[in-house]
Design a protein around this motif. Structure first.
Motif, PDB file in Angstrom:
ATOM      1  N   SER A   1      -2.795  -3.051  -6.434  1.00  0.00           N
ATOM      2  CA  SER A   1      -2.611  -4.268  -7.237  1.00  0.00           C
ATOM      3  C   SER A   1      -1.671  -4.035  -8.424  1.00  0.00           C
ATOM      4  O   SER A   1      -1.284  -4.988  -9.097  1.00  0.00           O
ATOM      5  CB  SER A   1      -3.963  -4.748  -7.760  1.00  0.00           C
ATOM      6  N   GLU A   2      -1.315  -2.774  -8.684  1.00  0.00           N
ATOM      7  CA  GLU A   2      -0.446  -2.480  -9.825  1.00  0.00           C
ATOM      8  C   GLU A   2       1.046  -2.514  -9.470  1.00  0.00           C
ATOM      9  O   GLU A   2       1.881  -2.356 -10.360  1.00  0.00           O
ATOM     10  CB  GLU A   2      -0.764  -1.090 -10.400  1.00  0.00           C
TER      11      GLU A   2
ATOM     12  N   ALA B   1       2.486   1.741  -3.364  1.00  0.00           N
ATOM     13  CA  ALA B   1       1.507   2.255  -4.325  1.00  0.00           C
ATOM     14  C   ALA B   1       1.317   3.766  -4.130  1.00  0.00           C
ATOM     15  O   ALA B   1       1.220   4.518  -5.097  1.00  0.00           O
ATOM     16  CB  ALA B   1       0.180   1.525  -4.168  1.00  0.00           C
TER      17      ALA B   1
ATOM     18  N   GLN C   1      -2.477   1.971  -8.107  1.00  0.00           N
ATOM     19  CA  GLN C   1      -3.363   1.154  -7.286  1.00  0.00           C
ATOM     20  C   GLN C   1      -2.518   0.045  -6.664  1.00  0.00           C
ATOM     21  O   GLN C   1      -1.560  -0.423  -7.291  1.00  0.00           O
ATOM     22  CB  GLN C   1      -4.468   0.571  -8.162  1.00  0.00           C
TER      23      GLN C   1
ATOM     24  N   HIS D   1      -0.483   5.289 -12.363  1.00  0.00           N
ATOM     25  CA  HIS D   1      -1.728   4.769 -12.934  1.00  0.00           C
ATOM     26  C   HIS D   1      -2.274   5.743 -13.983  1.00  0.00           C
ATOM     27  O   HIS D   1      -2.560   5.355 -15.115  1.00  0.00           O
ATOM     28  CB  HIS D   1      -2.770   4.520 -11.844  1.00  0.00           C
TER      29      HIS D   1
ATOM     30  N   GLU E   1      -3.088  -1.559 -14.564  1.00  0.00           N
ATOM     31  CA  GLU E   1      -4.282  -2.374 -14.304  1.00  0.00           C
ATOM     32  C   GLU E   1      -4.866  -3.035 -15.564  1.00  0.00           C
ATOM     33  O   GLU E   1      -5.396  -4.150 -15.497  1.00  0.00           O
ATOM     34  CB  GLU E   1      -5.339  -1.441 -13.686  1.00  0.00           C
TER      35      GLU E   1
ATOM     36  N   ASP F   1       0.827  -1.214   0.000  1.00  0.00           N
ATOM     37  CA  ASP F   1       0.000   0.000   0.000  1.00  0.00           C
ATOM     38  C   ASP F   1       0.860   1.263   0.000  1.00  0.00           C
ATOM     39  O   ASP F   1       0.570   2.224  -0.714  1.00  0.00           O
ATOM     40  CB  ASP F   1      -0.948   0.010   1.199  1.00  0.00           C
TER      41      ASP F   1
END
Ligand SMILES: *Cc1c(COP(=O)(O)O)cnc(C)c1O
Length: 432
Positions: free
Chosen positions: A98-99, A90, A96, A232, A261, A87
């Protein structure tokens, strides 16, 4: 800020008014003759957060007490350890969760990302990069081209700097894509150029590359932890970085990667390993690779816990400080350094880094007038006086005030040391 003054009273007042001043105490500043040195080398190796030692000791203790059970019963179970940095990582790169993934080192991640995002064909075999890139980047790109059976002589397009101090204009990138775009499979550029300190517009470059049908990746070695990034939103396909520079995570620290993503579930060729396998079924140990969606799916191995511990500590500091506040201070700090060079040291030094703060981060690349011998003499003088920058042949000194631990007073120490040296040098010139 126009009220800069070249006095210790002004610098100390600026430090006292700095809302981030307390963060300096969280770092170990290398000593020089009984006091803190003026450390400007965070672009090469960031300083050690004090909390790293305890974090490492905690993992050693868990290992000693728990053995293999540390994977599940550790205070921070090793099984999920890379997720404990996710986290905050990011946050630092504007992605994000998950990226992003913390894994491997920069050079390894660059190769792994190119396996997926450099897919040359006979019609579109080329990579666009900058001339004068960091050597590993060129080696990686060139070797990937050869690996796919193409010839770097025609498939590696190296953009020459087109601006006075060795920087590269957006217009030059546009021209290269207009001319070669249909042949280019991958555009690979830095976030911040390591020699000049020039910062690039990631979003504009990604949009331009995509318009020409290319994948776009960035090497953020000198950008991560230096500039607030919005990876992102930039739309880049991937990015890679190391964590030992501005991220202060220690020599050879675990690097990172970003995968946008839109590729999270795409069926892309990749070099696979068990840690990239879907976490929910990884331990069924089946023969078929099913990637975890997102950047995690590019992991090969179970992560080096002792190397991730410093990164976790460091990212927690970045989380508390916040990239926006760090950038605000960085603009002032590097602005002050530049002002000192321009107003106090004209005739001795020239700043090569773009003057527009929007086009640079913390680092100033400074040319010493009078050639290599003189430059080297100044650099040696700085080292002797506890001012730590780094040297780039033939005549450039890189000075990078890091807003987490550098002070306005450090910038003044640098300027005073240069001034004293240049006065002594001209006296010895006259007497020689
Ligand atoms: C620091 C740096 C590297 C170093 O790569 P490692 O794999 O971490 O050794 C590579 N590229 C750039 C642009 C760098 O600044």
């Amino acid at each position: 800020m126009s009220d800069f003054q070249a006095t210790i009273a002004w610098a100390e007042a600026a430090d006292a008014a700095d809302p981030l001043r307390a963060f300096r105490d969280e770092f170990l500043i290398p000593p020089h003759e009984g006091r803190d040195c003026a450390y400007f080398c965070g672009n090469s190796l960031g300083l050690q957060p004090r909390a790293v030692r305890a974090a490492l000791a905690a993992e050693l203790d868990d290992w000693a007490q728990l053995g293999v059970e540390g994977h599940f019963k550790g205070r921070l179970p090793w099984m999920d350890y890379h997720e404990f940095v996710r986290d905050h990582l990011a946050e630092v790169v504007g992605a994000q969760p998950s990226e992003v993934v913390a894994m491997n080192t920069l050079g390894v991640n660059l190769h792994l990302m190119m396996v997926s995002f450099y897919r040359p064909t006979a019609a579109r075999p080329a990579i666009l990069m900058e001339a004068g890139a960091f050597p590993t980047d060129r080696y990686a790109l060139e070797s990937q081209i050869r690996f796919h059976g193409f010839d770097p002589a025609s498939a590696l397009i190296e953009l020459e700097a087109d601006e006075p101090n060795g920087t590269l204009s957006m217009a030059a990138i546009e021209r290269a894509l207009a001319e070669h775009g249909s042949r280019i499979a991958l555009v690979m550029l830095p976030g911040v150029q390591y020699r000049t300190g020039q910062a690039f517009d990631l979003k504009a470059i990604a949009a331009l590359g995509h318009k020409h049908g290319c994948h776009v990746g960035f090497d953020l070695a000198h950008a991560v932890g230096n500039l607030p990034l919005r990876l992102h939103d930039s739309g880049a396909d991937f990015a890679v970085w190391c964590s030992y520079k501005y991220l202060n995570s220690g020599p050879g620290a675990v690097g990172g990667a970003f995968v946008h993503e839109r590729h999270a579930r795409a069926v892309l060729p990749r070099f696979a390993g068990w840690w990239g396998h879907d976490k929910t079924t990884r331990f069924r140990m089946g023969p078929e690779f099913v990637p975890t969606p997102g950047a995690d799916g590019w992991q090969l191995s179970n992560p080096p816990i002792l190397a991730l511990a410093p990164l976790r500590v460091s990212l927690e500091i970045f989380h508390r400080a916040g990239m926006a506040r760090l950038r605000e201070k960085s603009l002032q700090l590097t602005g002050y350094l530049e002002w000192l060079v321009r107003t106090q040291l004209a005739g001795v030094l020239d700043v090569l880094t773009p003057a527009d703060p929007a086009h640079r981060g913390a680092q100033l690349s400074i040319r010493v007038r009078g050639g290599r011998e003189r430059g080297r003499a100044l650099f040696d003088h700085l080292v002797e006086h506890g001012v730590v920058g780094d040297w780039r042949e033939p005549d450039v000194i890189r000075i990078s005030p890091a807003p987490l631990y550098n002070r306005f007073a450090d910038c003044l120490v640098f300027a005073e040391a240069v001034r004293a040296w240049s006065q002594a040098w001209s006296r010895s010139d006259i007497s020689a």
